[in-house]
Every structure is written in C-alpha cells, then in structure tokens.
Motif scaffolding. Structure first.
Motif, short mmCIF file in Angstrom:
data_model
loop_
_atom_site.label_atom_id
_atom_site.label_comp_id
_atom_site.label_asym_id
_atom_site.label_seq_id
_atom_site.Cartn_x
_atom_site.Cartn_y
_atom_site.Cartn_z
N SER A 78 52.48 -20.87 61.98
CA SER A 78 51.23 -20.98 62.82
C SER A 78 51.52 -20.18 64.25
O SER A 78 50.75 -19.29 64.71
CB SER A 78 50.97 -22.28 63.25
N LYS A 79 52.88 -20.25 64.56
CA LYS A 79 53.11 -19.72 65.91
C LYS A 79 53.00 -18.34 65.77
O LYS A 79 52.90 -17.26 66.40
CB LYS A 79 54.25 -20.37 66.46
N LEU A 80 53.67 -17.92 64.53
CA LEU A 80 53.72 -16.49 64.13
C LEU A 80 52.52 -15.74 64.28
O LEU A 80 52.36 -14.89 64.84
CB LEU A 80 54.44 -16.29 63.01
N GLU A 81 51.34 -16.63 63.53
CA GLU A 81 50.24 -15.88 63.22
C GLU A 81 49.31 -15.92 64.74
O GLU A 81 48.74 -14.60 65.17
CB GLU A 81 49.37 -16.74 62.39
N GLU A 82 49.91 -16.90 65.65
CA GLU A 82 49.33 -16.87 67.12
C GLU A 82 49.65 -15.69 67.82
O GLU A 82 49.13 -14.96 68.63
CB GLU A 82 49.41 -18.20 67.75
N ALA A 83 51.05 -15.59 67.69
CA ALA A 83 51.75 -14.51 68.58
C ALA A 83 51.09 -13.10 68.14
O ALA A 83 51.36 -11.94 68.92
CB ALA A 83 53.26 -14.54 68.36
N ASN A 84 50.71 -12.79 66.81
CA ASN A 84 50.07 -11.67 66.25
C ASN A 84 48.65 -11.67 66.26
O ASN A 84 48.19 -10.67 65.92
CB ASN A 84 50.77 -11.35 64.81
N GLY A 85 48.14 -12.32 67.18
CA GLY A 85 46.84 -12.40 67.27
C GLY A 85 45.66 -12.79 66.34
O GLY A 85 44.45 -12.78 66.41
N VAL A 90 45.44 -19.47 62.47
CA VAL A 90 45.97 -20.66 63.14
C VAL A 90 45.73 -22.01 62.58
O VAL A 90 46.32 -22.83 62.18
CB VAL A 90 46.19 -20.68 64.57
N GLU A 91 44.30 -22.37 62.89
CA GLU A 91 43.64 -23.72 62.38
C GLU A 91 44.06 -23.52 60.86
O GLU A 91 44.23 -24.84 60.49
CB GLU A 91 42.31 -23.21 62.59
N ARG A 92 43.78 -22.70 60.12
CA ARG A 92 43.99 -22.98 58.60
C ARG A 92 45.34 -23.32 58.16
O ARG A 92 45.53 -24.03 57.44
CB ARG A 92 43.67 -21.49 58.13
N LYS A 96 46.40 -26.61 56.50
CA LYS A 96 47.02 -26.70 55.19
C LYS A 96 48.34 -27.47 55.30
O LYS A 96 48.77 -28.12 54.33
CB LYS A 96 47.28 -25.35 54.63
N ALA A 97 48.93 -27.37 56.20
CA ALA A 97 50.36 -28.24 56.59
C ALA A 97 50.09 -29.62 56.53
O ALA A 97 50.79 -30.33 55.77
CB ALA A 97 50.83 -27.77 58.04
N ILE A 98 49.18 -30.06 57.10
CA ILE A 98 48.56 -31.66 57.12
C ILE A 98 48.35 -31.96 55.50
O ILE A 98 49.23 -32.96 54.94
CB ILE A 98 47.49 -32.03 57.86
N LYS A 99 47.73 -31.23 54.89
CA LYS A 99 47.40 -31.59 53.42
C LYS A 99 48.56 -31.49 52.62
O LYS A 99 48.85 -32.48 51.72
CB LYS A 99 46.25 -30.84 52.99
N ALA A 131 45.61 -26.98 67.73
CA ALA A 131 45.33 -27.03 66.28
C ALA A 131 45.86 -28.42 65.69
O ALA A 131 45.30 -29.24 64.87
CB ALA A 131 45.76 -25.87 65.23
N ILE A 132 47.06 -28.35 66.23
CA ILE A 132 47.88 -29.86 65.57
C ILE A 132 47.10 -30.88 66.30
O ILE A 132 46.88 -31.93 65.59
CB ILE A 132 49.15 -29.68 66.40
#
Length: 558
Positions: A78-85, A90-92, A96-99, A131-132
């Motif tokens: 998630s952090k990787l996606e956020e860092a790359n805009g 991020v939300e997805r 998916k992580a929780i599920k 998101a968390i």
C-alpha cells in the motif's frame, strides 16, 4: 559466504552478509536470500525497497503468495502505491489485505491495526494510514459504544501527533453518525487546527446540510469567513442560518455582531428590532441596550431598558446597566432606586449588591456603602466577593485597622476563597507575606488568584525562574482568568526575551480570557470595545507592572 554455503537457511547469516555489500550486490543477494529463507519477511521487504516500482510490485506479490499471513507485506504494498501516486489503489490494497488475512485466520487486535496506522502516518504514508483506519476502526466495538470510543481514538491520535489518522476517524464517525452535532463540531475543530480554509469550509457546508438546526455549526462557518475577511460570505451564511433557525437567539446576535463590528449600526439596529419581536430573550434586549450605549446614545439605551426590564424583571444585568446609564446621565436618585429594586428582586445576586455599595461610596456615603455590604452578606452567606469589597472599602477609606479586623472574619466565613487569601497576602507586611502565602496554599492549593499573588512575590524578590513557573501555573489552572495572563505578560515584558513574550501573548490570544478585575476594567471600557485580545492583554500587563498593581498603589489610584 562460506558460512552460507554450509548453512543456507540461516536468516542471521544472510543479514550479516547483506550488510557488508553495496546496493547492487545487496539486491542480488536478497534475491537469493528469499529463495533460501522464503519465510523471512524482512528479506522480502528489504528486497522490495531496493527494486524499481514495477519490480517491487512483483517482489511483494511473490511475498504475499509465499507468506499469506503477514500484514506487513500488504501494508508495504500500500505504501508503495501511495509513494508512486496511485492513491486509488491504496484503498483497494488495504481492503484486500483485510479479506485475505481473515481467510487465512489472521486476526489482529484493533489496537494493533491502529498502531500500524500511526506508524504509517509517521513514515509519511498518510493515505495508507487512513485506509487502515477506515477498514479496522469498527473491529470489536459494540454499536452503542462506537461514538464515544471513536472520539477518544481521534483525541488520542492528535495527542500522539497523528492528525491524518484523527481525520480518518472523524470521517468514519461522520459516515456512521451523520446527524450528530457533537461529532461534526469535533471534526470541524480538528479541521480548523490541522486542515486548510477550504477543507474546513467544505466540512461545515456538509455539516449544516445534515444538521440544519445546529446553530453552532452555522456560526462557526460565518465566523471563519469573517476572520478571513469575507464579510459578504459571512452574511450569506447567517442568512441561510436564519432560514433554518428563525427563532435562534445565537444566530440573531451573531448577525448583529457582524454588522456592528463592521460599522453598520443601522443594520445592527434593524436586526435587533426584529430579534426583539421574534426572540425577545434577555440577551437580545441586553445587546440592544449595549449597542446604543456603545454608540453613545445613552437616552435611547435608557428608553429601551424600560420595556426590557418589564419583559425580564429579574435579569440582573439589565438592572445594573440601567443604574450605570442613569449615573452617567447624573440621575443619581433614579440609579439608587433601580439598585434598591434590584437587591429586592434578586437578593442572591452579588453583582447588584456590589454595584449598590459602589454607588454609595462614589457619592461619599461610606457608612451607607458599608451597611449595604453587610446586608448583602446576610442575604448571601458564602459570598467572598462581598467580603472582599468590604475589606477594600475600608482600605480605600483609610480604615486599615477595620480592614485588618474584617479579613480574618472573611477567611473564617469563606475558608477556601482564593480571592480573599490573595488579598490577605497583599495586606500583610512584607516580612509576614511568606508565612501568609504558605497558609493560603494549604487552604486552597490550586486557586489561580493565590498562585498569581505568589508569583508576584517571587518576581519582587527577583526569583525569576520561580516567578515564571508560578505565572505559567496560574494560567494553566484557569486559562479564562485575564488577570493571570496580564500578570504573566507583564513579567515577560520586564524579564523575558522577545521570543518568550511572543509565546505568552500567543497563548493568551488562543485562550481568549474574559474574567478578572483588571481584565474586565480594560475590556469593558468604551474606548477599548474594538480592541483585540492582544491589545487588551498588553494594556492589562502595563497596568499590572511590578509596583503598579500592589494594594498601596491601587488605593492611591482609587
């Protein structure tokens, strides 16, 4: 490397070997390490950090397949996606992580998830943190406890320096409780402190659409526009507030204040006239009188007071204002009659007794003033203000022995009254003030008036650090006591650096105090009506400079 040939599944050896390499070689070794020790989460994460964006995604996908029960891999993705805009991803990813973790029987405690959100925000990944929180905030919380616990969570995040996490909590709370005024107010206060003007405006607009009858939200929106210099927008918001709350005293008075502060007395008069018809409360009548009085129209103010007192015969502020205006117009007998009426209809109102005694004292009738205070004390057994006024009356009249006799009686009657103890300390000879201070602190340890007086003793004795500490203690105990702020600013102006002075004045402006003898003497002076809090505190500080505010100096000035 020889050790790794013999023991290729040792995580510690891999870590030690990789630490010795440069970035390029380290990446190659990490690629081999995750094959030899595939369940070493740190190795996967370290490899992802060294790779390009596309390769890092591939590494993390392989890591998730290899270790499907590790939350850190998902959070890093998630952090990787956020860092790359890629903010939408991020939300997805977190969803998916929780599920996925739930499917693999991984159940982290709610507190653990909130801690992960805090770590993410402090690492610069605010969107991941939000998101968390959105996905995990409700875990394990009963429905009836949600509002209370979530607001506590938001407060906790703010105290730990995580405003974005707190914002996410408020967003979730507002989604769940869209009609709760208290939640909108807390969210608006947070946005005011940590957001932008536009974000606050958007939130307040949304708030009043869900809670149209919440006056405080309308008023907050109008005030923010006013403070930003957009008077027309503030007027527009108040007009909308009128439509939603036609009989609201607060909305009427806010509109009146807006017009009067912007030099539109005619508009303010017109609004007050309508307000008296629609919501003729005590405060509406009082503000009507105050407007005329502040404009120098004492006759008009007096004419308004007739129907005002008829409508609210037991509202003591109207009676005191009437007596004060009558004194200004030299209608002394009328003023006395008004106050006599006041003490009859409001016998438990200490300010009316004080005003009545002060009128007699101003007219030179010290005996009459003394007897008025005595009767007031009989009607109000535990009234330290009446005892204090009696002591000061004797001191102003030069009757020091009478004052000294009254003070022990006052302290016996009102044992924990800090204002009396503070006066008692100031009345003592210099040699006995330390002892009296000790007695006062035993009787009322946390009273701001006593703390203020003790700070001045330290200041006088040139114990600067102690004086500063006690000044700070006084304003911490009661931030609404303007005299404590005036004393603190006076001390810093005399002894502090420009930075210390600016800091104390800034704290005072944020506290926005309203109480204190010296403070109200300045703030309610007609010449100071449009002064800012900073201007008032500087004037109060000037009056409270060392040597100016001691009892002897005050007696002479009186």
């Amino acid at each position: 490397r020889k050790a790794l040939e013999v023991i290729p599944n040792s995580v510690k050896l891999w870590q030690a070997a990789i630490d010795l390499e440069g970035p390029d070689d380290a990446r190659l070794m990490l690629g081999r390490a995750v094959e030899c020790v595939p369940h070493a989460v740190d190795m996967w994460l370290a490899l992802a950090r060294l790779e390009t964006y596309q390769n890092a995604r591939k590494v993390l996908n392989r890591a998730r397949e290899t270790i499907p029960t590790e939350p850190q891999i998902w959070i890093t993705a998630s952090k990787l996606e956020e860092a790359n805009g890629n903010l939408e991803l991020v939300e997805r990813v977190i969803e998916k992580a929780i599920k996925s973790l739930t499917l693999h029987q991984v159940h982290l405690e709610r507190e653990q998830w909130l801690n992960e959100a805090e770590v993410a925000e402090k690492a610069g990944a605010a969107r991941t943190a939000q998101a968390i929180i959105r996905e995990t905030l409700a875990l394990g919380v009963e429905e009836e406890d949600r509002k209370r616990i979530w607001l506590e969570d938001a407060e906790s995040f703010v105290s730990r320096g995580c405003p974005e996490c707190a914002r996410a909590v408020f967003t979730q709370a507002l989604t769940t409780f869209p009609t709760k005024k208290s939640v909108w107010l807390r969210a608006a206060q947070h946005e005011k402190a940590y957001g932008t003007t536009d974000s606050l405006d958007a939130l307040l607009r949304k708030a009043v659409s869900f809670c149209p009858h919440a006056e405080a939200l309308w008023l907050m929106g109008a005030k923010e526009k006013w403070l930003a210099g957009d008077v027309e927008a503030a007027r527009a918001i108040l007009n909308e507030a009128f439509n939603a709350n036609r009989d609201s005293e607060q909305v009427w008075l806010a509109a009146v204040k807006l017009e009067s502060e912007n030099n539109q007395p005619a508009a303010a008069r017109s609004l007050l006239a309508k307000a008296r018809e629609r919501a003729g409360t005590e405060r509406v009548w009082m503000k009507s009188v105050l407007l005329e009085r502040n404009l120098g129209e004492d006759e008009k103010a007096l004419n308004l007071l007739g129907p005002a007192i008829k409508a609210h015969p037991k509202y003591w502020k109207l009676l005191i204002m009437k007596a004060q205006i009558e004194q200004q117009l030299e209608l002394v007998d009328n003023a006395r009659e008004t106050l006599n009426r006041g003490v009859k209809v409001c016998p438990d109102c200490v300010p009316i007794w004080l005003e009545s005694a002060r009128l007699e004292e101003r007219l030179g009738n010290v005996s009459k003033a003394r007897s008025t205070l005595e009767v007031g004390r009989l009607k109000n057994v535990n009234a330290p203000r009446l005892w204090l006024e009696a002591v000061r009356l004797e001191r102003r009249a030069g009757n020091r022995k009478a004052a000294a006799t009254l003070m022990p009686k006052a302290l016996q009657q009102c044992r924990t009254a800090g204002i009396l103890w503070a006066e008692s300390i100031a009345m003592e000879p210099r040699a006995q003030q330390k002892t009296k201070s000790s007695d006062a602190l035993k009787a009322c340890d946390n009273d701001p008036h006593v703390i203020l007086t003790v700070s001045r003793l330290f200041w006088r004795d040139r114990k600067e650090e102690k004086a500063r500490s006690w000044c700070n203690r006084a304003v911490t105990i009661d931030p609404n006591l303007g005299d404590a702020w005036g004393n603190y600013v006076a001390f810093e102006l005399a002894q502090g650096s420009p930075e210390q002075q600016a800091e104390v004045i800034k704290r005072c402006v944020n506290a926005d105090p309203h109480h204190g003898d010296e403070w109200t003497r300045v703030s309610k002076d007609v010449r100071c009506l449009k002064w800012s809090t900073e201007q008032i505190v500087r004037k109060v500080a000037q009056n409270m400079a060392l040597g100016k505010w001691e009892p002897e100096a005050l007696e002479k000035s009186a």
